[in-house]
Design a protein around this motif. Sequence first.
Motif, PDB file in Angstrom:
ATOM      1  N   UNK A  71       5.901   0.968   1.357  1.00  0.00           N
ATOM      2  CA  UNK A  71       5.782  -0.389   1.880  1.00  0.00           C
ATOM      3  C   UNK A  71       5.400  -1.378   0.777  1.00  0.00           C
ATOM      4  N   UNK A  72       5.800  -2.591   0.965  1.00  0.00           N
ATOM      5  CA  UNK A  72       5.468  -3.656   0.026  1.00  0.00           C
ATOM      6  C   UNK A  72       3.966  -3.943   0.085  1.00  0.00           C
ATOM      7  N   UNK A  73       3.442  -4.428  -1.015  1.00  0.00           N
ATOM      8  CA  UNK A  73       2.031  -4.826  -1.122  1.00  0.00           C
ATOM      9  C   UNK A  73       1.094  -3.668  -0.773  1.00  0.00           C
ATOM     10  N   UNK A  74       1.496  -2.456  -1.140  1.00  0.00           N
ATOM     11  CA  UNK A  74       0.658  -1.291  -0.927  1.00  0.00           C
ATOM     12  C   UNK A  74       0.428  -0.937   0.529  1.00  0.00           C
ATOM     13  N   UNK A  75       1.169  -1.572   1.440  1.00  0.00           N
ATOM     14  CA  UNK A  75       0.982  -1.329   2.866  1.00  0.00           C
ATOM     15  C   UNK A  75      -0.095  -2.196   3.492  1.00  0.00           C
ATOM     16  N   UNK A  76      -0.604  -3.164   2.725  1.00  0.00           N
ATOM     17  CA  UNK A  76      -1.579  -4.111   3.272  1.00  0.00           C
ATOM     18  C   UNK A  76      -0.855  -5.194   4.075  1.00  0.00           C
ATOM     19  N   UNK A  77      -1.593  -5.950   4.877  1.00  0.00           N
ATOM     20  CA  UNK A  77      -1.028  -7.014   5.709  1.00  0.00           C
ATOM     21  C   UNK A  77      -0.312  -8.056   4.843  1.00  0.00           C
ATOM     22  N   UNK A  78       0.977  -8.197   5.054  1.00  0.00           N
ATOM     23  CA  UNK A  78       1.793  -9.133   4.282  1.00  0.00           C
ATOM     24  C   UNK A  78       1.271 -10.561   4.405  1.00  0.00           C
ATOM     25  N   UNK A  79       0.848 -10.953   5.601  1.00  0.00           N
ATOM     26  CA  UNK A  79       0.358 -12.320   5.797  1.00  0.00           C
ATOM     27  C   UNK A  79      -0.960 -12.542   5.060  1.00  0.00           C
ATOM     28  N   UNK A  80      -1.830 -11.547   5.064  1.00  0.00           N
ATOM     29  CA  UNK A  80      -3.088 -11.659   4.330  1.00  0.00           C
ATOM     30  C   UNK A  80      -2.856 -11.790   2.841  1.00  0.00           C
ATOM     31  N   UNK A  81      -1.948 -10.985   2.307  1.00  0.00           N
ATOM     32  CA  UNK A  81      -1.606 -11.081   0.889  1.00  0.00           C
ATOM     33  C   UNK A  81      -0.997 -12.454   0.607  1.00  0.00           C
ATOM     34  N   UNK A  82      -0.170 -12.945   1.531  1.00  0.00           N
ATOM     35  CA  UNK A  82       0.499 -14.231   1.341  1.00  0.00           C
ATOM     36  C   UNK A  82      -0.424 -15.432   1.399  1.00  0.00           C
ATOM     37  N   UNK A  83      -1.448 -15.368   2.214  1.00  0.00           N
ATOM     38  CA  UNK A  83      -2.356 -16.516   2.350  1.00  0.00           C
ATOM     39  C   UNK A  83      -3.177 -16.725   1.094  1.00  0.00           C
ATOM     40  N   UNK A  84      -3.885 -15.711   0.674  1.00  0.00           N
ATOM     41  CA  UNK A  84      -4.755 -15.903  -0.497  1.00  0.00           C
ATOM     42  C   UNK A  84      -4.961 -14.619  -1.280  1.00  0.00           C
ATOM     43  N   UNK A  85      -4.049 -13.678  -1.113  1.00  0.00           N
ATOM     44  CA  UNK A  85      -4.203 -12.426  -1.828  1.00  0.00           C
ATOM     45  C   UNK A  85      -5.289 -11.553  -1.256  1.00  0.00           C
ATOM     46  N   UNK A  86      -5.433 -11.558   0.061  1.00  0.00           N
ATOM     47  CA  UNK A  86      -6.458 -10.759   0.739  1.00  0.00           C
ATOM     48  C   UNK A  86      -5.879  -9.401   1.116  1.00  0.00           C
ATOM     49  N   UNK A  87      -6.626  -8.333   0.863  1.00  0.00           N
ATOM     50  CA  UNK A  87      -6.178  -6.975   1.147  1.00  0.00           C
ATOM     51  C   UNK A  87      -6.661  -6.520   2.514  1.00  0.00           C
ATOM     52  N   UNK A  88      -6.007  -6.966   3.561  1.00  0.00           N
ATOM     53  CA  UNK A  88      -6.372  -6.527   4.900  1.00  0.00           C
ATOM     54  C   UNK A  88      -5.758  -5.171   5.167  1.00  0.00           C
ATOM     55  N   UNK A  89      -6.614  -4.169   5.302  1.00  0.00           N
ATOM     56  CA  UNK A  89      -6.165  -2.794   5.505  1.00  0.00           C
ATOM     57  C   UNK A  89      -5.860  -2.499   6.961  1.00  0.00           C
ATOM     58  N   UNK A  90      -6.303  -3.350   7.864  1.00  0.00           N
ATOM     59  CA  UNK A  90      -6.145  -3.092   9.284  1.00  0.00           C
ATOM     60  C   UNK A  90      -4.755  -3.511   9.750  1.00  0.00           C
ATOM     61  N   UNK A  91      -3.791  -2.624   9.552  1.00  0.00           N
ATOM     62  CA  UNK A  91      -2.423  -2.872   9.995  1.00  0.00           C
ATOM     63  C   UNK A  91      -2.135  -2.004  11.211  1.00  0.00           C
ATOM     64  N   UNK A  92      -1.071  -2.309  11.910  1.00  0.00           N
ATOM     65  CA  UNK A  92      -0.624  -1.510  13.045  1.00  0.00           C
ATOM     66  C   UNK A  92       0.739  -0.923  12.681  1.00  0.00           C
ATOM     67  N   UNK A  93       0.767   0.271  12.046  1.00  0.00           N
ATOM     68  CA  UNK A  93       2.035   0.829  11.600  1.00  0.00           C
ATOM     69  C   UNK A  93       2.961   1.250  12.738  1.00  0.00           C
ATOM     70  N   UNK A  94       2.433   1.331  13.943  1.00  0.00           N
ATOM     71  CA  UNK A  94       3.251   1.706  15.101  1.00  0.00           C
ATOM     72  C   UNK A  94       4.112   0.533  15.580  1.00  0.00           C
ATOM     73  N   UNK A  95       3.539  -0.672  15.593  1.00  0.00           N
ATOM     74  CA  UNK A  95       4.245  -1.806  16.207  1.00  0.00           C
ATOM     75  C   UNK A  95       4.403  -3.027  15.319  1.00  0.00           C
ATOM     76  N   UNK A  96       3.776  -3.067  14.160  1.00  0.00           N
ATOM     77  CA  UNK A  96       3.751  -4.297  13.360  1.00  0.00           C
ATOM     78  C   UNK A  96       4.401  -4.106  12.002  1.00  0.00           C
ATOM     79  N   UNK A  97       5.669  -3.840  12.007  1.00  0.00           N
ATOM     80  CA  UNK A  97       6.394  -3.611  10.766  1.00  0.00           C
ATOM     81  C   UNK A  97       7.773  -4.252  10.851  1.00  0.00           C
ATOM     82  N   UNK A  98       8.311  -4.515   9.690  1.00  0.00           N
ATOM     83  CA  UNK A  98       9.668  -5.055   9.577  1.00  0.00           C
ATOM     84  C   UNK A  98      10.306  -4.494   8.323  1.00  0.00           C
ATOM     85  N   UNK A  99      11.605  -4.267   8.378  1.00  0.00           N
ATOM     86  CA  UNK A  99      12.382  -3.982   7.187  1.00  0.00           C
ATOM     87  C   UNK A  99      13.223  -5.220   6.927  1.00  0.00           C
ATOM     88  N   UNK A 100      13.032  -5.803   5.754  1.00  0.00           N
ATOM     89  CA  UNK A 100      13.724  -7.031   5.357  1.00  0.00           C
ATOM     90  C   UNK A 100      14.372  -6.767   4.005  1.00  0.00           C
TER      91      UNK A 100
END
Length: 159
Positions: free
Chosen positions: A85-114
Amino acid sequence: MRISTLTACLICLALPGTAAAGGSVNTGPFGGVAIKGYDTVAYFTEHKAMKGSSEFAYEWLGTPWHFANSRHRDLFAADPVRYAPQYGGYCTLGVGIDGHASANIDPERSWRIIDGKLYFVYDPTYAEELDGPARDDWLAKADAHWPDLQEKLEKNLLN
């Protein structure tokens, strides 16, 4: 910025970041396995989230990755950058806002392939941001923030 985007960003910022043994791979707050033990190859080959097994583990970047079967493990081992996964699997929006490493992702329902790349976000509602017109802006911001965040994670400079 839409209200849902603002909410997503605030949630991502409020959640603790976690560095893996290798530094820049999201192992979540518990477990010590990449992307909470989900099979990263399955998103591409099965087009769905599948829990992996330690029986089919592979270590990459100092972190164990679990797979649903030996075929997926072997595909990953042959080309991990393609499936990781991109960004080490951290929350893409968190990384995008200010480079925050939010580890709390939902790999079951919150993913996209782009464009052949796997992205995770905190919540399915916010995954819709990656479907909308601001997607390219989000990804450009995350791309810009990721190198500095990755360096901090690898040096364990984040709490």
